[in-house]
Design an enzyme around this catalytic site. Structure first.
Site, PDB file in Angstrom:
ATOM      1  N   ASP A  42       0.830  -1.201   0.000  1.00 30.20           N
ATOM      2  CA  ASP A  42       0.000   0.000   0.000  1.00 30.20           C
ATOM      3  C   ASP A  42       0.866   1.253   0.000  1.00 30.20           C
ATOM      4  O   ASP A  42       1.997   1.246   0.484  1.00 30.20           O
ATOM      5  CB  ASP A  42      -0.920  -0.014   1.234  1.00 30.20           C
ATOM      6  CG  ASP A  42      -2.016   1.038   1.145  1.00 30.20           C
ATOM      7  OD1 ASP A  42      -2.355   1.442   0.013  1.00 30.20           O
ATOM      8  OD2 ASP A  42      -2.523   1.447   2.189  1.00 30.20           O
ATOM      9  N   HIS A  73       2.586   3.220  -8.855  1.00 27.14           N
ATOM     10  CA  HIS A  73       2.422   1.786  -9.120  1.00 27.14           C
ATOM     11  C   HIS A  73       3.625   1.243  -9.890  1.00 27.14           C
ATOM     12  O   HIS A  73       4.085   0.135  -9.633  1.00 27.14           O
ATOM     13  CB  HIS A  73       1.143   1.545  -9.905  1.00 27.14           C
ATOM     14  CG  HIS A  73      -0.099   1.930  -9.161  1.00 27.14           C
ATOM     15  ND1 HIS A  73      -0.361   1.492  -7.879  1.00 27.14           N
ATOM     16  CD2 HIS A  73      -1.143   2.730  -9.513  1.00 27.14           C
ATOM     17  CE1 HIS A  73      -1.517   2.002  -7.473  1.00 27.14           C
ATOM     18  NE2 HIS A  73      -2.009   2.747  -8.437  1.00 27.14           N
ATOM     19  N   LEU A  77      10.456 -21.368  -4.156  1.00 29.49           N
ATOM     20  CA  LEU A  77       9.511 -20.385  -3.634  1.00 29.49           C
ATOM     21  C   LEU A  77       8.230 -20.357  -4.465  1.00 29.49           C
ATOM     22  O   LEU A  77       8.267 -20.317  -5.696  1.00 29.49           O
ATOM     23  CB  LEU A  77      10.156 -18.994  -3.657  1.00 29.49           C
ATOM     24  CG  LEU A  77       9.250 -17.809  -3.310  1.00 29.49           C
ATOM     25  CD1 LEU A  77       8.910 -17.804  -1.821  1.00 29.49           C
ATOM     26  CD2 LEU A  77       9.902 -16.496  -3.712  1.00 29.49           C
TER      27      LEU A  77
END
Length: 251
Positions: free
Chosen positions: A32, A49, A143
């Site tokens: 955020d 972004h 991962l």
């Protein structure tokens, strides 16, 4: 087993020991602050972004280096469709841009890419990029990198209830069989361990993210905007996690 990591904390160089035997298996992150990071610099929200992609790359690498098994990144919520059309269109291009530059490294590092969320409503170019990444990494055993895209926990829970109800009505399961383990099998995170650690940048709230799964997760909040979130911040969160004692309701 201890590994010494040198990193910056509070503008002072320190050497801190991270226990590689106590690394959270699953780390989830609510990313955020991109828009406010951009506004602070008199830039359009989309610039924030774009800048946030750097943090995604760095966090993925440090998580892999430390031996985290699952990394889930909250990239786009079911509520984010309410944002301005230009911003939504830009956000939908980010997975394609990220994978265009990072997919080869992810393949090389044995990372498995997954989508956590609904495919319905996602643009074709976004889906195609994610499908290619899933296909090329499906046999990788390192991962697991989950992109929570078009994801909302309440919608996920509603779909879980619908799925269980259908199977009860069809006779596949009985009401008495419904327990926590069964519910887990109807969630989007089926087969994955719940997050051990949830990291949230900039705000102190959950924003409809993995409400069932984080029942016993350790929560770590930071006032840092996501584009400024670094390897050092991730290590700081891991160190705080290792200082805590997880009791799961016991003493």
């Amino acid at each position: 087993m201890l590994q010494k990591i040198s990193h910056w904390m509070k503008k002072e160089e320190q050497t801190t020991e991270i226990s590689l035997e106590n690394i959270p298996k699953h780390v989830a992150i609510i990313m955020d602050g991109n828009g406010r990071w951009a506004k602070k610099r008199s830039l359009p929200r989309i610039a924030g972004h774009s800048a946030g992609m750097k943090a995604v790359k760095e966090v993925t690498r440090v998580a892999d280096d430390l031996g985290v098994k699952i990394l889930t990144l909250y990239a786009f919520s079911t509520e984010n469709w309410k944002r301005p059309k230009e911003e939504v269109e830009f956000l939908m291009k980010l997975p394609q841009e990220y994978l265009k530059t990072e997919l080869e490294e992810l393949v090389e590092k044995n990372v498995q890419v997954r989508l956590l969320g609904s495919e319905e409503g996602l643009p074709e170019h976004t889906l195609n990029a994610l499908k290619e990444a899933r296909e090329r990494t499906k046999d990788n055993t390192g991962l697991i990198l989950n992109f929570a895209l078009n994801y909302g926990s309440r919608a996920e829970i509603a779909q879980m209830v619908q799925g269980i109800s259908r199977d009860v009505l069809s006779g596949n399961i009985s009401v008495d069989q419904i327990d926590e383990k069964l519910i887990d099998q109807y969630l989007l995170t089926k087969g994955l361990e719940d997050p051990d650690l949830l990291i949230r940048t900039k705000e102190i709230r959950l924003s409809n993210f993995m409400l069932w799964q984080i029942a016993y997760s350790e929560l770590w909040f930071t006032d840092v905007y996501w584009p400024d979130f670094s390897r050092e911040h991730f290590i700081e969160a891991i160190l705080e996690y290792q200082r805590r004692v997880r009791r799961y309701g016991s003493v």
